[in-house]
Design a protein around this motif. Structure first.
Motif, mmCIF file in Angstrom:
data_model
loop_
_atom_site.group_PDB
_atom_site.id
_atom_site.type_symbol
_atom_site.label_atom_id
_atom_site.label_comp_id
_atom_site.label_asym_id
_atom_site.label_seq_id
_atom_site.Cartn_x
_atom_site.Cartn_y
_atom_site.Cartn_z
ATOM 1 N N GLY A 9 0.101 13.314 24.631
ATOM 2 C CA GLY A 9 1.291 13.114 23.805
ATOM 3 C C GLY A 9 1.033 11.989 22.826
ATOM 4 N N GLY A 11 1.542 10.518 19.775
ATOM 5 C CA GLY A 11 2.356 10.368 18.556
ATOM 6 C C GLY A 11 2.283 8.932 18.075
ATOM 7 N N THR A 12 3.406 8.386 17.689
ATOM 8 C CA THR A 12 3.464 7.022 17.140
ATOM 9 C C THR A 12 2.781 6.005 18.051
ATOM 10 O OG1 THR A 12 5.577 7.585 16.143
ATOM 11 C CG2 THR A 12 5.063 5.242 16.303
ATOM 12 N N MET A 13 3.148 6.033 19.333
ATOM 13 C CA MET A 13 2.636 5.002 20.254
ATOM 14 C C MET A 13 1.175 5.246 20.619
ATOM 15 S SD MET A 13 4.199 2.404 20.925
ATOM 16 C CE MET A 13 2.811 1.313 21.014
ATOM 17 N N GLY A 44 1.744 18.237 20.955
ATOM 18 C CA GLY A 44 2.456 19.422 21.434
ATOM 19 C C GLY A 44 2.048 20.670 20.670
ATOM 20 N N ARG A 45 2.107 20.564 19.323
ATOM 21 C CA ARG A 45 1.873 21.746 18.474
ATOM 22 C C ARG A 45 0.510 21.678 17.809
ATOM 23 N NH1 ARG A 45 6.665 20.126 14.821
ATOM 24 N NH2 ARG A 45 5.783 18.158 15.517
ATOM 25 N N SER A 48 0.149 19.868 14.586
ATOM 26 C CA SER A 48 0.151 18.391 14.534
ATOM 27 C C SER A 48 -1.261 17.806 14.592
ATOM 28 C CB SER A 48 0.963 17.813 15.703
ATOM 29 O OG SER A 48 2.246 18.357 15.751
ATOM 30 N N ASN A 75 -3.646 19.763 27.282
ATOM 31 C CA ASN A 75 -3.384 18.674 28.233
ATOM 32 C C ASN A 75 -4.282 18.812 29.461
ATOM 33 O OD1 ASN A 75 -1.361 17.619 26.637
ATOM 34 N ND2 ASN A 75 0.283 18.697 27.702
ATOM 35 N N ALA A 88 1.716 9.289 26.982
ATOM 36 C CA ALA A 88 2.444 8.678 25.858
ATOM 37 C C ALA A 88 3.411 9.660 25.209
ATOM 38 C CB ALA A 88 1.448 8.153 24.826
ATOM 39 N N CYS A 89 3.837 10.681 25.971
ATOM 40 C CA CYS A 89 4.807 11.651 25.452
ATOM 41 C C CYS A 89 6.211 11.049 25.544
ATOM 42 C CB CYS A 89 4.727 12.940 26.268
ATOM 43 S SG CYS A 89 5.096 12.667 28.015
ATOM 44 N N LYS A 90 7.214 11.798 25.113
ATOM 45 C CA LYS A 90 8.595 11.344 25.269
ATOM 46 C C LYS A 90 8.949 11.306 26.758
ATOM 47 C CE LYS A 90 9.941 11.079 20.936
ATOM 48 N NZ LYS A 90 10.108 9.735 20.358
ATOM 49 N N PRO A 91 9.817 10.391 27.180
ATOM 50 C CA PRO A 91 10.113 10.268 28.615
ATOM 51 C C PRO A 91 10.545 11.580 29.271
ATOM 52 C CG PRO A 91 11.085 8.436 27.397
ATOM 53 C CD PRO A 91 10.513 9.365 26.374
ATOM 54 N N VAL A 115 3.139 4.880 29.250
ATOM 55 C CA VAL A 115 3.785 3.940 28.324
ATOM 56 C C VAL A 115 5.250 4.334 28.123
ATOM 57 C CG1 VAL A 115 1.633 3.474 27.069
ATOM 58 C CG2 VAL A 115 3.189 5.184 26.173
ATOM 59 N N ALA A 117 9.201 4.781 28.332
ATOM 60 C CA ALA A 117 10.377 3.967 28.634
ATOM 61 C C ALA A 117 11.197 4.646 29.719
ATOM 62 C CB ALA A 117 11.216 3.802 27.376
ATOM 63 N N THR A 139 4.460 -1.238 25.745
ATOM 64 C CA THR A 139 3.824 -1.922 24.627
ATOM 65 C C THR A 139 4.658 -1.697 23.371
ATOM 66 O OG1 THR A 139 1.706 -2.207 23.509
ATOM 67 C CG2 THR A 139 2.238 0.042 24.198
HETATM 68 N N1 NDP Z 1 7.806 4.343 19.426
HETATM 69 C C1 NDP Z 1 7.783 3.141 19.988
HETATM 70 O O1 NDP Z 1 7.895 2.104 19.315
HETATM 71 C C2 NDP Z 1 7.573 3.013 21.462
HETATM 72 C C3 NDP Z 1 7.559 4.132 22.280
HETATM 73 N N2 NDP Z 1 7.352 3.980 23.626
HETATM 74 C C4 NDP Z 1 7.293 5.159 24.487
HETATM 75 O O2 NDP Z 1 6.207 5.937 24.019
HETATM 76 C C5 NDP Z 1 6.463 7.296 24.239
HETATM 77 C C6 NDP Z 1 6.158 8.068 22.977
HETATM 78 O O3 NDP Z 1 7.007 7.652 21.942
HETATM 79 P P1 NDP Z 1 6.588 7.937 20.435
HETATM 80 O O4 NDP Z 1 5.134 7.737 20.273
HETATM 81 O O5 NDP Z 1 7.530 7.172 19.604
HETATM 82 O O6 NDP Z 1 6.922 9.507 20.332
HETATM 83 P P2 NDP Z 1 6.372 10.564 19.280
HETATM 84 O O7 NDP Z 1 7.428 11.589 19.116
HETATM 85 O O8 NDP Z 1 5.865 9.884 18.064
HETATM 86 O O9 NDP Z 1 5.114 11.210 20.027
HETATM 87 C C7 NDP Z 1 5.242 12.168 21.032
HETATM 88 C C8 NDP Z 1 4.005 13.023 20.992
HETATM 89 O O10 NDP Z 1 4.056 13.924 22.079
HETATM 90 C C9 NDP Z 1 3.553 15.160 21.597
HETATM 91 N N3 NDP Z 1 3.960 16.247 22.485
HETATM 92 C C10 NDP Z 1 5.107 16.979 22.475
HETATM 93 N N4 NDP Z 1 5.073 17.923 23.450
HETATM 94 C C11 NDP Z 1 3.871 17.790 24.071
HETATM 95 C C12 NDP Z 1 3.214 18.481 25.109
HETATM 96 N N5 NDP Z 1 3.805 19.491 25.776
HETATM 97 N N6 NDP Z 1 1.987 18.091 25.459
HETATM 98 C C13 NDP Z 1 1.359 17.071 24.836
HETATM 99 N N7 NDP Z 1 1.924 16.379 23.829
HETATM 100 C C14 NDP Z 1 3.169 16.726 23.455
HETATM 101 C C15 NDP Z 1 4.094 15.266 20.220
HETATM 102 O O11 NDP Z 1 3.398 16.265 19.479
HETATM 103 P P3 NDP Z 1 4.186 17.217 18.452
HETATM 104 O O12 NDP Z 1 4.567 16.314 17.318
HETATM 105 O O13 NDP Z 1 3.205 18.265 18.082
HETATM 106 O O14 NDP Z 1 5.387 17.753 19.185
HETATM 107 C C16 NDP Z 1 3.849 13.848 19.717
HETATM 108 O O15 NDP Z 1 2.532 13.739 19.241
HETATM 109 C C17 NDP Z 1 7.903 7.425 24.690
HETATM 110 O O16 NDP Z 1 7.915 7.707 26.051
HETATM 111 C C18 NDP Z 1 8.506 6.068 24.420
HETATM 112 O O17 NDP Z 1 9.438 5.698 25.409
HETATM 113 C C19 NDP Z 1 7.138 2.765 24.207
HETATM 114 C C20 NDP Z 1 7.140 1.646 23.444
HETATM 115 C C21 NDP Z 1 7.401 1.663 22.011
#
Ligand code: NDP
Ligand code: A1CAB
Length: 291
Positions: A9, A11-13, A44-45, A48, A75, A88-91, A115, A117, A139
Motif C-alpha cells: 500500500g 501511497g503518500t506515506m 491497489g490499481r 497507479s 501483495n 502502509a495501506c489505509k487502516p 504505519v 493509524a 511517522t
Molecule cells: N498521510 C499521512 O500523513 C500519514 C498516514 N499514516 C498512515 O499511513 C497509511 C497510508 O496513508 P496514506 O499514505 O496517506 O494513504 P494513500 O491513500 O496515499 O496510500 C494508500 C495506498 O494503498 C494502495 N492500495 C489500495 N488498495 C490496496 C490493496 N488492495 N493492496 C495494496 N495496496 C493498496 C493505494 O493504491 P491505489 O491508489 O492504486 O488505490 C495507495 O497507493 C494510513 O494507514 C495512515 O493512517 C500515518 C502517518 C501519516
C-alpha cells in the motif's frame, strides 16, 4: 547482511518512507548498514504503478531497481519475497489485505511493521500468523526529506536483535526515532502523524497576516516557514523550554507582547491543545470496524 523490504500500500506515506531510505542509501558508503538492499512496493490499481514510479526519487538507483506490483497477487508476491513487510495501506484495508489467501503463510517468520493509524498490535497479531513479529510505528510526511518524526512500539528483549536495528536504520533515515509504549500511539498519531497538517495551517495563517499587511505571498510563506523551522531547531538543539524562548523575544512594551496578547484573546493555546485531544480521540477509532 542484505534483506528485502516490501511496502504494502505504497501511497503518500510509503513514498515518504522509501524516499527517506533511498536518500540515505545514496549518501552512505557503509555496506554493513541495517538498511534494506532490495525493495518491493505495492499499490491497489495497476494504473497507479506509473504514478508511484514517478513519485520515487529519480536520481536513486535503489528507487529505479524497486519492483512495483499491484492488487492482491502483487501483495502476495511482495510478501513472499520480503524479509520485512511494511504495511502502509489505509487502516480499514489492513484486515482484508492480511486475510487474503496465502498471506498468512507468506508472513510466517517475518517482521510485519505497520504505519497505520488506529490499528492496534492486538488486531495485527490476530490477522498475522503466530510466528510473525508484529511492530507498530507512527511517522509523518517530512520523512520524505529526512526530517520526519517516528515512534516505534517498544520491542521485546526476546526479539531478534535485527528487528530493532533494522527498524531503527529505516526510520532514522527518515528523521528522529523514539521507542514508546503502544498506549501512547494515538496521541503520537495526532502530534507527529497529523502534526504536519496543523503546522502547515499555522504557517499559512501567519503568511496570510503578512499578506494582509502588504508582504507578497511567496516572501510571506518563506519567512513564516523558516521562522517556524528555526524556532523548532532551536528548541531541539538547545533544549530550551518553549516558554523561555518566547520570553526572550518579548521586549517589555514591544510588538511581540502585543501580538501574543492577541493570540491569548483568540484562545490559541487551548485551541492547539484541544486539536491534539480531538485528533487523538479520532485516531483511536480509525482501525475499528464501524458498526
Ligand atoms: N498521510 C499521512 O500523513 C500519514 C498516514 N499514516 C498512515 O499511513 C497509511 C497510508 O496513508 P496514506 O499514505 O496517506 O494513504 P494513500 O491513500 O496515499 O496510500 C494508500 C495506498 O494503498 C494502495 N492500495 C489500495 N488498495 C490496496 C490493496 N488492495 N493492496 C495494496 N495496496 C493498496 C493505494 O493504491 P491505489 O491508489 O492504486 O488505490 C495507495 O497507493 C494510513 O494507514 C495512515 O493512517 C500515518 C502517518 C501519516
Ligand atoms: O489523517 C490521518 O488519519 C492520517 C494518520 C495521521 C496522519 N494522517
Amino acid at each position: 547482511m542484505g534483506y528485502t523490504l516490501a511496502v504494502i500500500g505504497c501511497g503518500t506515506m510509503g513514498v515518504a518512507i522509501l524516499s527517506g531510505i533511498f536518500t540515505r542509501i545514496s549518501q552512505e558508503s557503509n555496506e554493513s548498514s541495517d538498511l534494506p538492499t532490495k525493495f518491493i512496493a505495492t499499490v491497489g490499481r495497476s494504473t497507479s504503478i506509473d504514478q508511484l514510479r514517478s513519485s520515487l526519487p529519480s536520481t536513486s538507483s535503489a528507487a529505479k531497481d524497486t519492483t512495483i506490483l499491484s492488487g492482491d497477487e502483487g501483495n502476495l508476491e511482495a510478501i513472499r519475497s520480503a524479509d520485512m513487510v511494511l504495511l502502509a495501506c489505509k487502516p480499514y484495508m489492513a484486515k482484508t489485505i492480511l486475510e487474503k489467501q496465502g498471506v498468512k503463510e507468506a508472513l510466517s517468520g517475518k517482521v510485519l511493521a505497520s504505519v497505520l493509524a488506529g490499528v492496534t498490535m492486538a488486531q495485527l497479531q490476530a490477522w498475522a500468523p503466530e510466528d510473525c513479529e508484529v511492530v507498530r510505528t507512527m511517522t509523518n510526511t517530512p520523512s520524505k526529506i529526512g526530517q520526519g518524526m517516528t515512534v516505534i512500539t517498544t520491542i521485546p528483549a526476546s526479539s531478534p536483535s535485527t528487528t530493532s536495528s533494522r527498524l531503527t536504520a529505516i526510520f532514522s533515515s527518515c528523521g528522529l526515532v523514539r521507542f514508546v509504549d503502544e498506549k501512547h500511539f494515538n496521541v503520537c498519531t495526532a502530534l507527529a502523524g497529523s502534526g504536519p497538517a496543523f503546522v502547515a495551517m499555522m504557517v499559512d495563517a501567519l503568511a496570510d497576516g503578512a499578506v494582509l499587511m502588504g508582504l507578497p505571498r511567496a516572501e510571506a510563506v518563506e519567512m513564516a516557514a523558516q521562522t517556524l523551522a528555526g524556532t523548532a531547531r532551536m528548541i531541539l538543539e538547545t533544549k530550551t523550554h518553549p516558554a523561555v524562548l518566547k520570553d526572550g523575544v518579548t521586549t517589555p512594551g514591544g510588538c511581540t507582547i502585543a501580538g501574543l496578547m492577541r493570540m491569548e484573546d483568540g484562545n490559541i493555546r487551548a485551541t492547539l491543545a484541544r486539536t491534539i485531544e480531538a485528533a487523538t480521540l479520532h485516531a483511536a477509532g480509525l482501525g475499528q470496524d464501524k458498526k
